[in-house]
Scaffold this motif. Structure first.
Motif, PDB file in Angstrom:
ATOM      1  N   GLY A 180      -2.918  -7.589 -17.839  1.00 59.86           N
ATOM      2  CA  GLY A 180      -1.489  -7.826 -18.023  1.00 59.86           C
ATOM      3  C   GLY A 180      -0.936  -9.034 -17.306  1.00 59.86           C
ATOM      4  N   PHE A 181      -1.796  -9.775 -16.604  1.00 63.26           N
ATOM      5  CA  PHE A 181      -1.335 -10.991 -15.950  1.00 63.26           C
ATOM      6  C   PHE A 181      -2.530 -11.941 -15.793  1.00 63.26           C
ATOM      7  CE2 PHE A 181      -2.997 -10.319 -11.605  1.00 63.26           C
ATOM      8  CZ  PHE A 181      -3.292  -8.961 -11.657  1.00 63.26           C
ATOM      9  N   THR A 182      -2.232 -13.176 -15.410  1.00 67.11           N
ATOM     10  CA  THR A 182      -3.285 -14.185 -15.263  1.00 67.11           C
ATOM     11  C   THR A 182      -3.988 -13.967 -13.928  1.00 67.11           C
ATOM     12  OG1 THR A 182      -1.918 -15.728 -16.528  1.00 67.11           O
ATOM     13  CG2 THR A 182      -3.832 -16.639 -15.386  1.00 67.11           C
ATOM     14  N   PHE A 183      -5.007 -13.173 -13.969  1.00 62.64           N
ATOM     15  CA  PHE A 183      -5.685 -12.663 -12.773  1.00 62.64           C
ATOM     16  C   PHE A 183      -6.120 -13.772 -11.826  1.00 62.64           C
ATOM     17  CE2 PHE A 183      -8.137  -9.698 -10.371  1.00 62.64           C
ATOM     18  CZ  PHE A 183      -9.316 -10.335 -10.036  1.00 62.64           C
ATOM     19  N   SER A 184      -6.667 -14.842 -12.388  1.00 53.74           N
ATOM     20  CA  SER A 184      -7.272 -15.883 -11.548  1.00 53.74           C
ATOM     21  C   SER A 184      -6.255 -16.614 -10.673  1.00 53.74           C
ATOM     22  CB  SER A 184      -8.023 -16.889 -12.421  1.00 53.74           C
ATOM     23  OG  SER A 184      -7.126 -17.532 -13.309  1.00 53.74           O
ATOM     24  N   THR A 185      -4.989 -16.480 -10.981  1.00 52.16           N
ATOM     25  CA  THR A 185      -3.961 -17.201 -10.227  1.00 52.16           C
ATOM     26  C   THR A 185      -3.290 -16.351  -9.152  1.00 52.16           C
ATOM     27  OG1 THR A 185      -2.199 -16.659 -11.799  1.00 52.16           O
ATOM     28  CG2 THR A 185      -3.487 -18.659 -12.235  1.00 52.16           C
ATOM     29  N   TYR A 186      -3.822 -15.157  -8.912  1.00 54.53           N
ATOM     30  CA  TYR A 186      -3.226 -14.262  -7.925  1.00 54.53           C
ATOM     31  C   TYR A 186      -4.233 -13.895  -6.834  1.00 54.53           C
ATOM     32  CZ  TYR A 186       0.916 -13.457 -10.751  1.00 54.53           C
ATOM     33  OH  TYR A 186       2.082 -13.623 -11.447  1.00 54.53           O
ATOM     34  N   PRO A 187      -3.783 -13.902  -5.574  1.00 57.27           N
ATOM     35  CA  PRO A 187      -4.618 -13.327  -4.523  1.00 57.27           C
ATOM     36  C   PRO A 187      -4.620 -11.801  -4.677  1.00 57.27           C
ATOM     37  CG  PRO A 187      -2.479 -13.881  -3.630  1.00 57.27           C
ATOM     38  CD  PRO A 187      -2.486 -14.363  -5.059  1.00 57.27           C
ATOM     39  N   ILE A 188      -5.664 -11.158  -4.204  1.00 58.18           N
ATOM     40  CA  ILE A 188      -5.792  -9.704  -4.292  1.00 58.18           C
ATOM     41  C   ILE A 188      -6.116  -9.165  -2.909  1.00 58.18           C
ATOM     42  CG2 ILE A 188      -7.013  -7.758  -5.326  1.00 58.18           C
ATOM     43  CD1 ILE A 188      -5.521  -9.306  -7.418  1.00 58.18           C
ATOM     44  N   THR A 189      -5.518  -8.050  -2.571  1.00 56.00           N
ATOM     45  CA  THR A 189      -5.729  -7.419  -1.278  1.00 56.00           C
ATOM     46  C   THR A 189      -6.139  -5.967  -1.457  1.00 56.00           C
ATOM     47  OG1 THR A 189      -4.045  -8.848  -0.283  1.00 56.00           O
ATOM     48  CG2 THR A 189      -4.662  -6.889   0.948  1.00 56.00           C
ATOM     49  N   TRP A 190      -7.089  -5.530  -0.658  1.00 59.10           N
ATOM     50  CA  TRP A 190      -7.424  -4.104  -0.553  1.00 59.10           C
ATOM     51  C   TRP A 190      -6.720  -3.544   0.681  1.00 59.10           C
ATOM     52  CZ3 TRP A 190      -9.858  -1.013  -3.950  1.00 59.10           C
ATOM     53  CH2 TRP A 190     -10.675  -1.597  -4.932  1.00 59.10           C
ATOM     54  N   TYR A 191      -6.059  -2.410   0.483  1.00 61.83           N
ATOM     55  CA  TYR A 191      -5.472  -1.637   1.571  1.00 61.83           C
ATOM     56  C   TYR A 191      -6.122  -0.253   1.562  1.00 61.83           C
ATOM     57  CZ  TYR A 191      -1.571  -4.921   2.153  1.00 61.83           C
ATOM     58  OH  TYR A 191      -0.798  -6.034   2.403  1.00 61.83           O
ATOM     59  N   ARG A 192      -5.923   0.457   2.664  1.00 60.10           N
ATOM     60  CA  ARG A 192      -6.342   1.855   2.690  1.00 60.10           C
ATOM     61  C   ARG A 192      -5.342   2.676   3.485  1.00 60.10           C
ATOM     62  NH1 ARG A 192     -11.848   1.408   6.426  1.00 60.10           N
ATOM     63  NH2 ARG A 192     -10.818   1.013   8.445  1.00 60.10           N
ATOM     64  N   ARG A 193      -5.269   3.950   3.111  1.00 55.49           N
ATOM     65  CA  ARG A 193      -4.421   4.890   3.839  1.00 55.49           C
ATOM     66  C   ARG A 193      -5.273   6.088   4.202  1.00 55.49           C
ATOM     67  NH1 ARG A 193       0.915   6.252   1.073  1.00 55.49           N
ATOM     68  NH2 ARG A 193       1.750   4.578   2.353  1.00 55.49           N
ATOM     69  N   ALA A 194      -5.490   6.242   5.493  1.00 57.27           N
ATOM     70  CA  ALA A 194      -6.222   7.412   5.996  1.00 57.27           C
ATOM     71  C   ALA A 194      -5.269   8.593   6.087  1.00 57.27           C
ATOM     72  CB  ALA A 194      -6.824   7.093   7.354  1.00 57.27           C
ATOM     73  N   PRO A 195      -5.804   9.813   6.082  1.00 54.94           N
ATOM     74  CA  PRO A 195      -4.932  10.989   6.154  1.00 54.94           C
ATOM     75  C   PRO A 195      -4.008  10.944   7.362  1.00 54.94           C
ATOM     76  CG  PRO A 195      -7.169  11.638   5.624  1.00 54.94           C
ATOM     77  CD  PRO A 195      -7.224  10.176   5.942  1.00 54.94           C
ATOM     78  N   GLY A 196      -2.712  11.082   7.117  1.00 56.83           N
ATOM     79  CA  GLY A 196      -1.746  11.120   8.196  1.00 56.83           C
ATOM     80  C   GLY A 196      -1.430   9.785   8.833  1.00 56.83           C
ATOM     81  N   LYS A 197      -1.913   8.700   8.227  1.00 58.28           N
ATOM     82  CA  LYS A 197      -1.703   7.379   8.824  1.00 58.28           C
ATOM     83  C   LYS A 197      -1.040   6.443   7.821  1.00 58.28           C
ATOM     84  CE  LYS A 197      -5.491   7.710  12.114  1.00 58.28           C
ATOM     85  NZ  LYS A 197      -6.672   7.030  12.704  1.00 58.28           N
ATOM     86  N   GLU A 198      -0.569   5.312   8.352  1.00 55.88           N
ATOM     87  CA  GLU A 198       0.062   4.314   7.487  1.00 55.88           C
ATOM     88  C   GLU A 198      -0.994   3.525   6.716  1.00 55.88           C
ATOM     89  OE1 GLU A 198       4.039   3.377  10.210  1.00 55.88           O
ATOM     90  OE2 GLU A 198       2.539   1.825   9.881  1.00 55.88           O
ATOM     91  N   ARG A 199      -0.561   2.954   5.608  1.00 54.89           N
ATOM     92  CA  ARG A 199      -1.454   2.099   4.828  1.00 54.89           C
ATOM     93  C   ARG A 199      -1.726   0.816   5.613  1.00 54.89           C
ATOM     94  NH1 ARG A 199      -0.003   2.216  -1.277  1.00 54.89           N
ATOM     95  NH2 ARG A 199       2.018   1.556  -0.448  1.00 54.89           N
ATOM     96  N   LYS A 200      -2.996   0.391   5.631  1.00 55.20           N
ATOM     97  CA  LYS A 200      -3.381  -0.791   6.400  1.00 55.20           C
ATOM     98  C   LYS A 200      -4.218  -1.739   5.544  1.00 55.20           C
ATOM     99  CE  LYS A 200      -3.357   1.262  11.015  1.00 55.20           C
ATOM    100  NZ  LYS A 200      -4.142   1.494  12.257  1.00 55.20           N
ATOM    101  N   LEU A 201      -4.072  -3.020   5.821  1.00 52.18           N
ATOM    102  CA  LEU A 201      -4.867  -4.027   5.134  1.00 52.18           C
ATOM    103  C   LEU A 201      -6.331  -3.895   5.511  1.00 52.18           C
ATOM    104  CD1 LEU A 201      -3.972  -7.708   4.555  1.00 52.18           C
ATOM    105  CD2 LEU A 201      -6.193  -7.158   5.524  1.00 52.18           C
ATOM    106  N   VAL A 202      -7.190  -3.990   4.505  1.00 52.52           N
ATOM    107  CA  VAL A 202      -8.631  -3.948   4.720  1.00 52.52           C
ATOM    108  C   VAL A 202      -9.238  -5.337   4.558  1.00 52.52           C
ATOM    109  CG1 VAL A 202     -10.826  -2.995   3.915  1.00 52.52           C
ATOM    110  CG2 VAL A 202      -8.758  -1.572   3.926  1.00 52.52           C
TER     111      VAL A 202
END
Length: 111
Positions: A26-48
């Motif tokens: 749905g968008f021009t993928f190659s022109t966007y940076p991509i980030t993985w985040y994670r959320r552990a149980p009971g914790k805030e989402r954090k950048l991976v």
């Protein structure tokens, strides 16, 4: 419409490996940076890890040397290779590109 779909999560023993995929549409993928985040149980989402349009990468200190982020623009996909997994890596992993989030994929590291 824009979609980010994660896959590849599951249950793995400590020390094991998994490869997560984030496939975009749905968008021009190659022109966007991509980030993985994670959320552990009971914790805030954090950048991976993140990857720019030119392939530059950035990692959280907790995963450096164990995780590798890469992208295949021909497949509209970003990967997260996770090695030497630890129980503290247990979380829901999300991929993100402003302002869109995927639905997440569960990673559980347990013996």
């Amino acid at each position: 419409q824009v979609q980010l779909v994660e896959s590849g999560g599951g249950l793995v023993q400590p020390g094991g490996s998994l490869r997560l995929s984030c496939t975009a549409s749905g968008f021009t993928f190659s022109t966007y940076p991509i980030t993985w985040y994670r959320r552990a149980p009971g914790k805030e989402r954090k950048l991976v890890a993140s990857i720019t349009t030119t392939g530059s990468t950035n990692y959280a200190e907790s995963v450096k040397g164990r995780f590798t982020i890469s992208r295949d623009n021909a497949k509209n996909t970003v990967y997260l290779q996770m090695n030497s997994l630890k129980p503290e890596d247990t979380a829901v992993y999300y991929c993100y590109t402003l302002p869109y989030w995927g639905q997440g994929t569960q990673v559980t590291v347990s013996s």
